[in-house]
Design an enzyme around this catalytic site. Structure first.
Site, mmCIF file in Angstrom:
data_model
loop_
_atom_site.group_PDB
_atom_site.id
_atom_site.type_symbol
_atom_site.label_atom_id
_atom_site.label_comp_id
_atom_site.label_asym_id
_atom_site.label_seq_id
_atom_site.Cartn_x
_atom_site.Cartn_y
_atom_site.Cartn_z
ATOM 1 N N LEU A 14 119.327 -23.889 -31.743
ATOM 2 C CA LEU A 14 120.650 -24.015 -31.450
ATOM 3 C C LEU A 14 120.804 -23.184 -30.028
ATOM 4 O O LEU A 14 120.372 -21.944 -29.875
ATOM 5 C CB LEU A 14 121.579 -23.323 -32.357
ATOM 6 C CG LEU A 14 121.551 -24.243 -33.627
ATOM 7 C CD1 LEU A 14 122.889 -23.477 -34.676
ATOM 8 C CD2 LEU A 14 121.830 -25.689 -33.480
ATOM 9 N N HIS B 294 124.995 -26.755 -28.259
ATOM 10 C CA HIS B 294 125.242 -27.078 -29.695
ATOM 11 C C HIS B 294 126.553 -26.416 -30.049
ATOM 12 O O HIS B 294 127.177 -27.047 -30.831
ATOM 13 C CB HIS B 294 124.180 -26.624 -30.603
ATOM 14 C CG HIS B 294 122.717 -27.285 -30.246
ATOM 15 N ND1 HIS B 294 121.597 -26.679 -29.738
ATOM 16 C CD2 HIS B 294 122.452 -28.517 -30.504
ATOM 17 C CE1 HIS B 294 120.810 -27.371 -29.744
ATOM 18 N NE2 HIS B 294 121.139 -28.652 -30.121
ATOM 19 N N GLY C 95 126.681 -34.671 -28.011
ATOM 20 C CA GLY C 95 126.650 -34.262 -26.415
ATOM 21 C C GLY C 95 126.363 -35.364 -25.745
ATOM 22 O O GLY C 95 125.747 -36.124 -25.686
ATOM 23 N N ASP D 143 122.879 -36.193 -24.028
ATOM 24 C CA ASP D 143 122.234 -37.341 -24.320
ATOM 25 C C ASP D 143 123.090 -38.708 -24.692
ATOM 26 O O ASP D 143 123.430 -38.974 -25.405
ATOM 27 C CB ASP D 143 121.595 -37.120 -26.095
ATOM 28 C CG ASP D 143 121.036 -35.847 -25.918
ATOM 29 O OD1 ASP D 143 119.508 -35.947 -25.727
ATOM 30 O OD2 ASP D 143 121.339 -34.714 -26.096
ATOM 31 N N SER E 76 118.962 -27.312 -23.242
ATOM 32 C CA SER E 76 118.000 -28.046 -24.034
ATOM 33 C C SER E 76 117.273 -27.104 -24.753
ATOM 34 O O SER E 76 116.732 -26.213 -24.383
ATOM 35 C CB SER E 76 117.416 -28.955 -23.300
ATOM 36 O OG SER E 76 116.435 -29.629 -23.971
HETATM 37 P P1 AMP Z 1 119.657 -31.903 -30.593
HETATM 38 O O1 AMP Z 1 119.419 -30.692 -31.529
HETATM 39 O O2 AMP Z 1 118.693 -31.745 -29.374
HETATM 40 O O3 AMP Z 1 119.281 -33.394 -31.378
HETATM 41 O O4 AMP Z 1 121.024 -32.026 -30.237
HETATM 42 C C1 AMP Z 1 122.139 -31.988 -31.138
HETATM 43 C C2 AMP Z 1 123.332 -32.199 -30.472
HETATM 44 O O5 AMP Z 1 123.620 -31.476 -29.224
HETATM 45 C C3 AMP Z 1 123.361 -33.674 -29.869
HETATM 46 O O6 AMP Z 1 124.553 -34.313 -29.898
HETATM 47 C C4 AMP Z 1 122.889 -33.278 -28.106
HETATM 48 O O7 AMP Z 1 123.581 -34.347 -27.415
HETATM 49 C C5 AMP Z 1 123.950 -31.816 -27.981
HETATM 50 N N1 AMP Z 1 123.506 -31.049 -27.218
HETATM 51 C C6 AMP Z 1 122.250 -30.768 -26.688
HETATM 52 N N2 AMP Z 1 122.256 -30.144 -25.702
HETATM 53 C C7 AMP Z 1 123.333 -29.935 -25.160
HETATM 54 C C8 AMP Z 1 124.169 -29.590 -23.939
HETATM 55 N N3 AMP Z 1 123.413 -28.766 -22.821
HETATM 56 N N4 AMP Z 1 125.482 -29.810 -23.823
HETATM 57 C C9 AMP Z 1 126.204 -30.359 -24.615
HETATM 58 N N5 AMP Z 1 125.840 -31.110 -25.870
HETATM 59 C C10 AMP Z 1 124.362 -30.826 -26.186
#
Ligand code: AMP
Length: 282
Positions: A33, A37, A147, A150, A185
């Site tokens: 995280l 997140h 987010g 994506d 990210s």
């Molecule tokens: P992930 O753990 O990469 O699958 O991401 C989980 C959620 O966090 C997804 O809805 C992503 O779009 C969101 N997310 C990841 N990075 C960011 C960011 N920099 N800003 C906003 N939301 C994010």
């Protein structure tokens, strides 16, 4: 904060919460995280009184040559951050719990998955929609937060929810960035200092495209051409796609309209990064 590891227990808990009149939100994550997140969780809390965060690195959305094995993991750190932001329940099923032997059903959204990351990562979105549908079924949320980083994923999930009549409100949250503009990210962790410097070209590209539009350029190929040159001038970069497209259908645009999405995927060294922004004439 409660930690739930089985689908059955998650079903029971969500059912109990719903019966007691609670509004449930879900934030699906693959862990490791960061502030992006956590922002999703804060938004989710504003709209609900019970926040469930799922923590599951989903093998089904990784291609055979992708980074499932090496995807960064830090369960203890994640639980601490989740606690800090006020998550009520962490749902963290094992691989066997999510995909027991014999399972053979997938959820596939057809058109909006075809271009961009869907083209470069065949099967990726089938993995995403299948796991998200399963997470929705287990956690029974009233709303779920994703987010805009994506962007295509958000569009695909919104389409799935509409098409399958899921009674779940989908909320998109703007991309959270580092001080130098790079979108946060979990994969930024892979970048060495030189690559990280180069990775700034993604945000610079978004800003350049916006400036070109404001200066009157509406020919999509002129803008993508300028973005391509900018990215090529940065070391270690290898362009996967640069696309100006319709924000709803994700179909490519020849001429920019009212609202336009610029979506980018660029490999920096071995790390594939994505970024995007909506641009409109002001
Ligand atoms: P992930 O753990 O990469 O699958 O991401 C989980 C959620 O966090 C997804 O809805 C992503 O779009 C969101 N997310 C990841 N990075 C960011 C960011 N920099 N800003 C906003 N939301 C994010």
């Amino acid at each position: 904060m409660e930690i739930i590891e089985t689908v059955e227990q998650m079903h029971n808990e969500s059912e109990t919460l719903r019966r007691s009149g609670h509004t449930i939100s879900l934030v699906p994550t693959m862990g490791f995280l960061h502030e992006g997140h956590l922002e999703l969780m804060r938004v989710a809390k504003e709209h609900s009184d019970k926040l469930i965060m799922s923590l599951f690195v989903n093998p089904m959305q990784f291609g055979p040559n992708e980074d499932f094995e090496t995807y960064p993991r830090d369960t203890e750190g994640d639980l601490e951050k989740a606690r800090g932001v006020g998550v009520d329940i962490v749902f963290m099923p094992s691989l066997e719990e999510m995909y027991p032997e014999g399972c053979q059903t997938t959820v596939k959204v057809e058109k909006v998955t075809q271009r961009l990351c869907g083209f470069s990562r065949p099967g990726h979105f089938d993995g995403v929609t299948t796991v998200v549908a399963k997470l929705f079924n287990s956690t029974k949320p009233h709303l779920a937060v994703f987010g805009q980083k994506d962007y295509q994923q958000l569009a695909v999930i919104s389409r799935m929810v509409m098409d399958l009549d899921m009674d779940i409100r989908i909320i998109g949250v703007p991309t959270v960035r580092e001080a130098d503009g790079i979108a946060m990210s979990s994969r930024n962790n892979y970048l060495n200092p030189e690559e990280r410097e180069s990775a700034r070209c993604l945000k610079k590209s978004l800003d350049l495209a916006d400036k070109l539009l404001q200066d009157g350029t509406t020919d999509a190929s002129v803008i993508t051409g300028a973005v391509e040159s900018l990215i090529r001038n940065h070391a270690f970069t290898d362009i996967d796609y640069i696309s100006l497209c319709d924000p709803l259908t994700l179909e490519a645009l020849e001429t920019l309209g009212e609202e336009n999405l610029l979506a980018l995927a660029v490999r920096v060294g071995k790390t594939r990064l994505i970024d995007n922004c909506l641009i409109r004439k002001r």
